[in-house]
Design an enzyme around this catalytic site. Structure first.
Site, PDB file in Angstrom:
ATOM      1  N   GLU A   1       0.848  -1.188   0.000  1.00  0.00           N
ATOM      2  CA  GLU A   1       0.000   0.000   0.000  1.00  0.00           C
ATOM      3  C   GLU A   1       0.882   1.236   0.000  1.00  0.00           C
ATOM      4  O   GLU A   1       1.885   1.286   0.707  1.00  0.00           O
ATOM      5  CB  GLU A   1      -0.904  -0.020   1.250  1.00  0.00           C
ATOM      6  CG  GLU A   1      -1.807   1.170   1.388  1.00  0.00           C
ATOM      7  CD  GLU A   1      -2.780   1.043   2.585  1.00  0.00           C
ATOM      8  OE1 GLU A   1      -3.173  -0.080   2.942  1.00  0.00           O
ATOM      9  OE2 GLU A   1      -3.118   2.088   3.147  1.00  0.00           O
TER      10      GLU A   1
ATOM     11  N   ARG B   1     -11.794  -2.164  13.914  1.00  0.00           N
ATOM     12  CA  ARG B   1     -11.485  -2.446  12.510  1.00  0.00           C
ATOM     13  C   ARG B   1     -12.325  -3.582  11.933  1.00  0.00           C
ATOM     14  O   ARG B   1     -12.190  -3.932  10.771  1.00  0.00           O
ATOM     15  CB  ARG B   1      -9.996  -2.743  12.335  1.00  0.00           C
ATOM     16  CG  ARG B   1      -9.157  -1.483  12.259  1.00  0.00           C
ATOM     17  CD  ARG B   1      -7.714  -1.776  11.854  1.00  0.00           C
ATOM     18  NE  ARG B   1      -7.025  -0.577  11.406  1.00  0.00           N
ATOM     19  CZ  ARG B   1      -6.595   0.396  12.207  1.00  0.00           C
ATOM     20  NH1 ARG B   1      -6.780   0.315  13.492  1.00  0.00           N
ATOM     21  NH2 ARG B   1      -5.967   1.443  11.717  1.00  0.00           N
TER      22      ARG B   1
HETATM   23  N1  GLN Z   1      -6.675  -5.610   3.530  1.00  0.00           N
HETATM   24  C1  GLN Z   1      -7.738  -5.191   4.414  1.00  0.00           C
HETATM   25  C2  GLN Z   1      -9.033  -5.002   3.607  1.00  0.00           C
HETATM   26  O1  GLN Z   1      -9.335  -5.828   2.857  1.00  0.00           O
HETATM   27  C3  GLN Z   1      -7.384  -3.938   5.169  1.00  0.00           C
HETATM   28  C4  GLN Z   1      -6.164  -4.084   6.033  1.00  0.00           C
HETATM   29  C5  GLN Z   1      -5.699  -2.804   6.634  1.00  0.00           C
HETATM   30  O2  GLN Z   1      -5.408  -1.850   5.936  1.00  0.00           O
HETATM   31  N2  GLN Z   1      -5.618  -2.721   7.906  1.00  0.00           N
HETATM   32  O3  GLN Z   1      -9.765  -4.053   3.719  1.00  0.00           O
HETATM   33 MG    MG Z   2      -4.160  -1.096   4.429  1.00  0.00          MG
END
Ligand code: GLN
Ligand code: MG
Ligand code: MG
Length: 443
Positions: A195, A315
Site C-alpha cells: 500500500e 477495525r
Molecule cells: N486488507 C484489508 C481489507 O481488505 C485492510 C487491512 C488494513 O489496511 N488494515 O480491507
Molecule cells: Mg491497508
C-alpha cells in the site's frame, strides 16, 4: 486558466514533450487513452479531439457515437518513465463531452461532478482520501501474470523480506514527479501485498489520483517483471485488497464533521452522514464492490467488513472514525475495494452522506465489540445487518434502492446494471475449479 495553460506550454517546450496521451475512463473505471502529437496542443486544450464513443464500455450507442475529450488542465503531467534526453510524453485526464460542448452523461467522471455540484449547492466541498492496496505477482517470460507472489513478507516488514520495497520506491518516485503528495508506503498484511498512501484531495481530484495511481503502479511493476493487481481477493485464505475511503465535508474552510464538544468530537452533520451511509450502503455495494470476486473479500476474519455497523476504533466495523480530529476529522468506509470505479464510488458515498444530512438520518449506536466473534443471534439482537453476500444480491439491492439511479443518472445506471447482471450470469453458469475438486471424483 490562461496562467496554467502558459505553464503547460512551457513544460512542453522545456521537457521536449513529443506525445500527449488524452486519458479518460470507461464505466468500470478502466483507463482509456488516445495519443496525439504535442503540435496539436492548441486544439487539445479547446476540447477538439473527437473519438468514437460506441466502442467504449458503457458509453454511447452507435448512432450517437461522436464524442469529444475536454482535458482537465490540472491533471497535466509529464510521465517520468518516458523522460529521455530531448524526449518525453505527457498526459491529461479528460471528460467526455457531446458535440454541443455539454458534458456527456455516460462518462463517470461527469457523474461525480454532479454529486460535487449537489454538495456545493449546500455549501460543502467533499474531501476524499482513498487507500488502495494491491498485490504484486511474478510475471512469466511472456509478461503474463503467474500465481506466484513477489515476496513472502508480512505487515510492515522491511527488506530483505520485502522485495517489493524497491518497486515501491520507484512507484513513489514516479507518483511524486507527477504531483502526488505521498504520505507513507508499507508492506501490507498478506504476502506480496502493498500500500502507498497519498494525501487527500477534493472528490474529483481524489478520483483522478486513484485512477492515475492504479495505472502508475501497474506500469512500474511491469518494469520489474512483476504484475500488480487491484483484484480484491486474488488468493483464498489470506487478506484481500481494500480501498478504504476516508471522507469529510468542508464548509467555509472548516471541517463540518468536527465538533470539539462531542464525546467523539463528531458534529451532528458527521452523525447524519454516518446515518446516510448505514441507511444506503447495501444499495450501493454493487458500485463500491463491483466484481464477482469482491464478495470473496467481504468475509469474516480478514480485516474486511461484512456487517453493517460503525465504531470509533473497531477495525471489524464497516465504518470507522480514525483517531485524528480537528481539520482531519473524517469517516472511513472500509467496504470499497480497488477494482471499483473511483468516480462512481466517491459519488455514491457522498450522495448517501448528503441524503443523511438532508433527511436528518440518525446514526445508530456505535458497536465497539469485535463483530466477527459475535454469535448470529447476538448480532441480530443488536440490529446489525449483513452486506450483500454476492454480486447477484448486491445488484438486486442496487435495483431495490434509490441511491444508485439517483446518483449515477439514467444512462450510467442502466448500463451498469445490465453489465453487472451479464457478468454474474456468466460466472453463475461457468464451471469452477472448486466444483471439480469437490465433486468430480466423489459423484
Ligand atoms: N486488507 C484489508 C481489507 O481488505 C485492510 C487491512 C488494513 O489496511 N488494515 O480491507
Ligand atoms: Mg491497508
Ligand atoms: Mg484504513
Amino acid at each position: 486558466d490562461s496562467e496554467i495553460l502558459a505553464e503547460i506550454r512551457e513544460i512542453i517546450r522545456e521537457k521536449s514533450v513529443e506525445l500527449i496521451h488524452l486519458q479518460f475512463v470507461d464505466i468500470e473505471g478502466i483507463l482509456k487513452s488516445i495519443t496525439v502529437t504535442a503540435e496539436q496542443i492548441e486544439d487539445v486544450i479547446e476540447g477538439k479531439q473527437m473519438f468514437d464513443g460506441s466502442s467504449v464500455k458503457g458509453f454511447s450507442p452507435i448512432n450517437k457515437s461522436d464524442l469529444y475529450l475536454m482535458p482537465d488542465y490540472s491533471t497535466f503531467a509529464v510521465l517520468p518513465w518516458t523522460v529521455e534526453d530531448g524526449y518525453s510524453e505527457a498526459r491529461f485526464l479528460c471528460s467526455a463531452t457531446n458535440p454541443d460542448g455539454t458534458l456527456f452523461e455516460g462518462d463517470t467522471r461527469n457523474v461525480l461532478k454532479k454529486t460535487v455540484d449537489r454538495a456545493a449547492a449546500q455549501g460543502y466541498t467533499i474531501s476524499v482520501g482513498p487507500e488502495l492496496e494491491f498485490f504484486l505477482f511474478k510475471a512469466d517470460e511472456n509478461g503474463n501474470p503467474t500465481m506466484e507472489l513477489s515476496d513472502n513478507g508480512g505487515y510492515f516488514e522491511p527488506s530483505p523480506k520485502d522485495l517489493g520495497e524497491k518497486v515501491r520506491l520507484e512507484i513513489y518516485r514516479a507518483l511524486k514527479a507527477m504531483g502526488f503528495i505521498i504520505e507513507a508506503s508499507h508492506h501490507e498484511v498478506a504476502e506480496g501485498q502493498h500500500e502507498i498512501n497519498f494525501k487527500y484531495a477534493d472528490a474529483l481530484g481524489a478520483a483522478d489520483l486513484a485512477t492515475t495511481y492504479k495505472w502508475v503502479v501497474k506500469t512500474i511493476a511491469q518494469k520489474f517483471g512483476l504484475h500488480a493487481t487491484f483484484m480484491p481477493k486474488p488468493v483464498f485464505g489470506i487478506n484481500g485488497s481494500g480501498m478504504h475511503v476516508n471522507m469529510s465535508f468542508f464548509k467555509d474552510g472548516e471541517n463540518a464533521f468536527y465538533d470539539p464538544t462531542d464525546e467523539l468530537q463528531l458534529s451532528n452533520k458527521a452523525y447524519q452522514f454516518i446515518g446516510g451511509l448505514i441507511e444506503n450502503v447495501k444499495n450501493f455495494t454493487a458500485v463500491t464492490n463491483p466484481l464477482v470476486n469482491s464478495y470473496k473479500r467481504l468475509v469474516p476474519g480478514y480485516e474486511a467488513p461484512c456487517y453493517i455497523a460503525w465504531s470509533a476504533s473497531n477495525r471489524s466495523a464497516l465504518i470507522r472514525i480514525p483517531a485524528k480530529k480537528g481539520m482531519a476529522t473524517r469517516v472511513e468506509l472500509r467496504c470499497p475495494d480497488p477494482s471499483a470505479n473511483p468516480y462512481l464510488t466517491f459519488a455514491v458515498i457522498a450522495s448517501a452522506g448528503l441524503d443523511g444530512i438532508e433527511k436528518d438520518l440518525k446514526a445508530p449506536a456505535p458497536i465497539n465489540e469485535d463483530i466477527f466473534h459475535m454469535t448470529d443471534e447476538y448480532r441480530t439482537q443488536l440490529g446489525i445487518e449483513n452486506l450483500p453476500g454476492s454480486l447477484e444480491s448486491a445488484v438486486a439491492e442496487l435495483e431495490n434502492g434509490e441511491i444508485g439511479r439517483k446518483t449515477l443518472g439514467e444512462h450510467v445506471y442502466n448500463k451498469y446494471v445490465t453489465a453487472k447482471k451479464a457478468e454474474w450470469n456468466n460466472y453463475r453458469t461457468a464451471v469452477h475449479t472448486w466444483e471439480l475438486v469437490n465433486y468430480q471424483s466423489k459423484f
